[in-house]
Design a protein around this motif. Structure first.
Motif, PDB file in Angstrom:
ATOM      1  N   LEU A 342       6.681  -3.821   7.693  1.00 26.50           N
ATOM      2  CA  LEU A 342       6.414  -3.085   8.961  1.00 26.50           C
ATOM      3  C   LEU A 342       5.974  -1.893   8.781  1.00 26.50           C
ATOM      4  O   LEU A 342       5.143  -1.356   9.697  1.00 26.50           O
ATOM      5  CB  LEU A 342       7.820  -3.175   9.892  1.00 26.50           C
ATOM      6  N   PHE A 343       6.131  -0.992   7.758  1.00 28.47           N
ATOM      7  CA  PHE A 343       5.777   0.521   7.453  1.00 28.47           C
ATOM      8  C   PHE A 343       5.455   0.375   6.054  1.00 28.47           C
ATOM      9  O   PHE A 343       5.778  -0.033   5.257  1.00 28.47           O
ATOM     10  CB  PHE A 343       6.747   1.326   7.758  1.00 28.47           C
ATOM     11  N   ASP A 344       4.074   1.026   5.835  1.00 27.29           N
ATOM     12  CA  ASP A 344       3.729   1.338   4.440  1.00 27.29           C
ATOM     13  C   ASP A 344       4.490   2.252   3.806  1.00 27.29           C
ATOM     14  O   ASP A 344       5.386   2.888   4.478  1.00 27.29           O
ATOM     15  CB  ASP A 344       2.121   1.623   4.464  1.00 27.29           C
ATOM     16  N   ALA A 345       4.137   2.607   2.541  1.00 29.71           N
ATOM     17  CA  ALA A 345       4.831   3.618   1.717  1.00 29.71           C
ATOM     18  C   ALA A 345       5.044   4.932   2.526  1.00 29.71           C
ATOM     19  O   ALA A 345       5.816   5.629   2.167  1.00 29.71           O
ATOM     20  CB  ALA A 345       4.133   3.537   0.424  1.00 29.71           C
ATOM     21  N   SER A 346       4.051   5.037   3.205  1.00 35.26           N
ATOM     22  CA  SER A 346       4.159   6.728   3.877  1.00 35.26           C
ATOM     23  C   SER A 346       4.883   6.688   4.951  1.00 35.26           C
ATOM     24  O   SER A 346       5.049   7.572   5.832  1.00 35.26           O
ATOM     25  CB  SER A 346       2.868   7.224   4.080  1.00 35.26           C
ATOM     26  N   GLY A 347       5.320   5.353   5.434  1.00 38.07           N
ATOM     27  CA  GLY A 347       6.007   5.237   6.893  1.00 38.07           C
ATOM     28  C   GLY A 347       5.245   5.066   7.892  1.00 38.07           C
ATOM     29  O   GLY A 347       5.682   5.071   8.948  1.00 38.07           O
ATOM     30  N   ARG A 348       3.911   4.970   7.559  1.00 36.60           N
ATOM     31  CA  ARG A 348       3.033   4.516   8.980  1.00 36.60           C
ATOM     32  C   ARG A 348       3.035   2.992   9.377  1.00 36.60           C
ATOM     33  O   ARG A 348       3.191   2.020   8.535  1.00 36.60           O
ATOM     34  CB  ARG A 348       1.703   4.813   8.520  1.00 36.60           C
ATOM     35  N   PRO A 349       3.285   2.632  10.578  1.00 34.84           N
ATOM     36  CA  PRO A 349       3.193   1.284  11.042  1.00 34.84           C
ATOM     37  C   PRO A 349       2.102   0.473  10.395  1.00 34.84           C
ATOM     38  O   PRO A 349       0.926   1.124  10.507  1.00 34.84           O
ATOM     39  CB  PRO A 349       3.146   1.394  12.649  1.00 34.84           C
ATOM     40  N   THR A 350       2.286  -0.736  10.033  1.00 37.02           N
ATOM     41  CA  THR A 350       1.063  -1.738   9.511  1.00 37.02           C
ATOM     42  C   THR A 350       0.407  -2.083  10.727  1.00 37.02           C
ATOM     43  O   THR A 350       0.735  -1.898  12.004  1.00 37.02           O
ATOM     44  CB  THR A 350       1.718  -2.583   8.852  1.00 37.02           C
ATOM     45  N   ALA A 351      -0.924  -2.540  10.192  1.00 35.15           N
ATOM     46  CA  ALA A 351      -1.931  -2.971  11.451  1.00 35.15           C
ATOM     47  C   ALA A 351      -1.277  -4.114  12.159  1.00 35.15           C
ATOM     48  O   ALA A 351      -1.540  -4.303  13.331  1.00 35.15           O
ATOM     49  CB  ALA A 351      -3.067  -3.282  10.511  1.00 35.15           C
ATOM     50  N   GLN A 352      -0.567  -4.968  11.370  1.00 38.77           N
ATOM     51  CA  GLN A 352       0.019  -6.130  12.092  1.00 38.77           C
ATOM     52  C   GLN A 352       0.940  -5.609  13.217  1.00 38.77           C
ATOM     53  O   GLN A 352       0.990  -6.173  14.471  1.00 38.77           O
ATOM     54  CB  GLN A 352       0.915  -7.004  11.328  1.00 38.77           C
ATOM     55  N   VAL A 353       1.951  -4.669  13.151  1.00 38.87           N
ATOM     56  CA  VAL A 353       2.715  -4.082  13.918  1.00 38.87           C
ATOM     57  C   VAL A 353       2.115  -3.395  15.157  1.00 38.87           C
ATOM     58  O   VAL A 353       2.584  -3.686  16.261  1.00 38.87           O
ATOM     59  CB  VAL A 353       3.464  -2.915  13.290  1.00 38.87           C
ATOM     60  N   LEU A 354       0.762  -2.909  14.739  1.00 38.39           N
ATOM     61  CA  LEU A 354       0.093  -2.150  15.782  1.00 38.39           C
ATOM     62  C   LEU A 354      -0.955  -3.135  16.841  1.00 38.39           C
ATOM     63  O   LEU A 354      -1.759  -2.567  17.355  1.00 38.39           O
ATOM     64  CB  LEU A 354      -0.555  -0.746  15.426  1.00 38.39           C
TER      65      LEU A 354
END
Length: 795
Positions: A342-354
């Motif tokens: 759900l979140f990449d290594a930096s903690g940002r939501p992934t494209a699928q989540v958004l």
């Protein structure tokens, strides 16, 4: 009632879209759990340890998964349909869910740049929740996209309808918790659809969320047989759509289909009505969503069922800092959402989540409808000269103040006919309160049948009457919070019904005023009439002036209370409050014929001061301190004070009498306690430091003592007011019963001015005899003494 055929079903989401919806929902659930428990290690990049857990665990998990599901599917509808939307979250303690979704869509970082959409920001989001210096556990003014706090249950649906009125393009979704659905105000709110005009108003989509439990008990609607529940909701005038289950993918598909069908039906209703082909009130869709309480949380804790029970209402795992087994169970719970997907290594939501998230102002957290000051326009209040009454000499002519005000309100209503951003609400009392001039500009909102014997009913009316003060209050709050103006007209005694609601609104305004990103909204204006002193016909049950006391206990920067003594001062006060922002204004004024004291220019100057000496009414020439100060606040107390001054002028002409009238009650407070409060030097100049002050007040006398207790002259202050003596009687008998009458005030002067008692014993006896004569007269004739009923100012 005939029903139009449902339109063809909108194609449902693909498997890929369902997977994206599920990813967004899981991300929101993860963030909700994190807010309740964590103060560090937000992405679980290391095993969960005691030091990562908050020392105090606060928040409400049980409702959060359902709210997250609704938010996810609202995102899909908004993005796919391009419809402006607002959501009112009834289970306000589901704050973790609404905050999580605001963070996911990016509006939280835009509003609070220090809480970015990355691992650092996620950590701050978690730590601030229910933490000193942070944000509350419920949906609050600090929450982007919110107009409804939800700390007190019962008002979500009425707020939603208030937001929809006169916003024809807006879809207002209202999530109603099944606990909230048990309250009286919410039960009445179902009838709001009888006032919703599909031509000029937006739509409300109620979503009744049945997760089965309150904090410790099952809920009524969740336990009803489905046939009984369906009959109830259809009886309220809705076409319910049902979604339920505990398998996420199955529920996602069912929820998407229900949302599509509901929005299709809403659009069909509006299109039909707006082409002039809808003579009957439509049955609007709603959704009944039945999911487990605490869904996806721990199934059991210490061998006791939790998910799907009342035990998941707040914090399902309460001992995680001290119980290693609970700590492991929490980590398993959070990792079950697969945060690495759900979140990449930096903690940002992934494209699928958004994938389902709308952009810009279409996002629920960014909609301008939830920050109504952005949409607010100045109200076109006409020049007061067009409505003021002529006063050639004080106290010689009479008008009904609220009837004259009705003409002003009619002009405002007419001036807003095209823009439709002004409404007057009240519980079936607009005509009774002498505001019926409004019907020259608009009718009363009504969507049911209209019979030949009915008057002033109209599908597009902007006067709203219903015998529920809760609905009036909630409609107006929702209307104001989404960028419009209004007035609540009510019998004084029954404003108490909304004591708790106004308290919540005052708290909202107080907090919102301290948030730079919240734009000021139009003030909530009360007109309290049919007041205590002229409820002589309805009797004791209708005699209560205490709403003012309740309001003046609240945040000083928000509350204002005005007691205009005559028609022109009422017009001046109304002009001020209708133009004001971010206040709760309480205006108490009579509807019965009332003496006119001031010209319009004098009224404006007096209202600007808030309190002042009426030199023409006294015998104080300023050469020395007065012998007594007669102070008054309210129309009837002002009449009795002026009559007492007239008696003193005739019977004790050598006395120096000063008359002071107070319009703005907060002027009596010290300046450091209220922005309108008088500095001590000004107060002492008006009331003096050691002269007896006889204060005739509209309400409970102890309020004046509370407001003025820190003043130097408080020891010399004597207050007359309402002391719970009432019945069905004559108007003057009401003031006599409460020792507020002119004769009693003169006796008070004689009793309290040093040395006067012995010299004026004959005058005092004459005043007491007049009271005795009054009692005998009304019992014989049923009306007041001629010298009282026909009194005019003779000074």
């Amino acid at each position: 009632m005939s029903h139009a055929a449902h339109p063809a079903a909108t194609p449902g989401p693909s498997d890929e879209e369902i997977a994206a919806l599920d990813a967004h929902w899981r991300a929101a659930n993860y963030l909700a759990v994190g807010q309740i428990y964590l103060m560090a290690n937000p992405l679980l990049t290391e095993p969960l340890a005691r030091e990562h857990i908050k020392p105090r665990l606060l928040g409400h998990w049980g409702t959060s998964p359902g709210l997250n599901l609704i938010h996810t599917h609202l995102n899909r509808i908004i993005k796919s349909r391009g419809v402006p939307a607002l959501c009112v979250w009834g289970p306000g303690h589901g704050g973790p869910a609404v905050l999580a979704n605001s963070w996911l869509e990016g509006t939280y970082a835009q509003t609070y740049p220090d809480i970015g959409r990355d691992a650092h920001g996620m950590g701050r989001l978690f730590r601030q929740f229910s933490f000193p210096g942070g944000v509350p556990s419920h949906v609050a003014p600090q929450t982007p996209g919110s107009i409804h706090e939800g700390g007190e249950l019962g008002y979500a649906l009425t707020h939603a309808y208030g937001a929809a009125f006169d916003h024809p393009d807006l879809l207002v979704t209202c999530v109603i918790g099944d606990g909230e659905a048990e309250t009286g105000p919410l039960a009445a709110s179902w009838h709001s659809n009888k006032f919703l005009d599909p031509v000029h108003d937006g739509a409300v989509l109620p979503i009744l969320h049945l997760n089965g439990y309150k904090i410790a008990n099952p809920t009524i609607l969740a336990r009803l047989p489905e046939t009984e529940l369906d009959a109830l909701l259809r009886g309220y005038g809705h076409d319910p759509l049902y979604v339920g289950g505990d398998d996420p993918l199955t529920v996602h598909r069912a929820m998407a289909a229900a949302m599509d069908r509901a929005v299709d039906r809403i659009q069909e209703i509006q299109e039909t009505a707006r082409t002039g082909a809808a003579p009957e009130r439509p049955h609007w869709p709603m959704i009944v969503l039945r999911t487990p309480k605490g869904w996806t949380g721990p199934a059991e804790v210490d061998g006791v069922p939790v998910e799907g029970t009342w035990r998941s209402h707040q914090v399902p795992l309460a001992g995680v800092r001290d119980n290693p087994a609970h700590l492991r169970q929490l980590e398993e719970w959070m990792r079950s959402y697969r945060p690495q997907e759900l979140f990449d290594a930096s903690g940002r939501p992934t494209a699928q989540v958004l994938d389902c998230v709308p952009e810009g102002a279409d996002r629920l957290g960014a909609t301008p409808y939830a920050n109504g000051g952005l949409l607010l326009r100045d109200l076109p209040v006409p020049p007061l000269e067009e409505h003021a009454v002529t006063v050639d000499k004080p106290g010689t002519v009479l008008h009904e103040p609220t009837r004259v005000l009705g003409g002003l309100l009619q002009a405002v209503m007419a001036a807003t006919a095209e823009r439709r951003d002004f409404r007057v609400v009240g519980p079936d009392e607009t005509a009774s309160n002498r505001l019926d001039a409004l019907y020259g500009a608009t009718g009363k909102a009504w969507q049911e049948r209209i019979l030949p014997t009915d008057e002033h009913l109209a599908h597009d009316g902007r006067v709203m009457e219903v015998l529920s003060e809760h609905l009036c209050q909630g409609w107006l709050e929702g209307y104001l919070l989404t960028g419009r103006h209004g007035l609540f007209s009510c019998y004084e005694a029954f404003a108490h019904i909304v004591d708790s609601m106004v308290n919540q609104h005052i708290k909202w305004l107080r907090t919102a005023r301290r948030l730079a990103w919240r734009s000021p909204i139009a003030s909530l204006n009360y007109l309290l009439t049919s007041h205590v002193w002229r409820q002589d016909h309805n009797g004791f049950s209708h005699q209560d002036p205490g709403f003012v006391d309740h309001v003046l206990n609240k945040s000083p920067e928000v509350v204002r209370v005005y007691l205009p003594p005559d028609t022109n001062t009422l017009l001046s006060v109304a002009d001020h409050v209708l133009r004001s922002r971010d206040y709760v204004n309480v205006v108490v004024a009579g509807k019965q014929p009332c003496h006119d004291w001031l010209t319009l220019d004098e009224a404006r100057a007096h209202c600007a001061r808030g309190a002042g000496v009426w030199e023409w009414a006294g015998t104080d020439d300023g050469s020395r301190e007065p012998d007594v100060v007669l102070a008054c606040a309210g129309d009837v107390p002002t009449l009795e004070t002026l009559a007492a001054a007239d008696l003193l002028r005739r019977h004790l002409p050598d006395m120096a009498v000063r008359v002071v009238n107070v319009v703005d009650m907060t002027r009596l407070l010290p300046h450091d306690q209220h922005p309108h409060g008088m500095p001590d030097a000004e107060y002492d100049a008006v009331f003096t430091r050691d002269t007896p002050v006889i204060f005739a007040y509209h309400g409970y006398p102890w309020l004046i003592h509370r407001l003025a207790y820190r003043r130097a002259g408080h020891a010399h202050l004597h207050v007359r007011g309402y002391k719970e003596e009432g019945t069905t009687t004559t108007p003057f008998d009401m003031v006599v019963r409460n020792d507020l009458d002119r004769y009693r005030l003169v006796m008070d002067v004689i009793d309290r001015v040093p040395g006067l008692g012995v010299r004026a014993v004959a005058v005092r006896q004459a005043m007491a005899d007049a009271r005795t004569r009054h009692h005998a007269w009304i019992r014989e004739h049923g009306v007041d003494l001629p010298e009282v009923a026909g009194w005019t100012w003779g000074g």
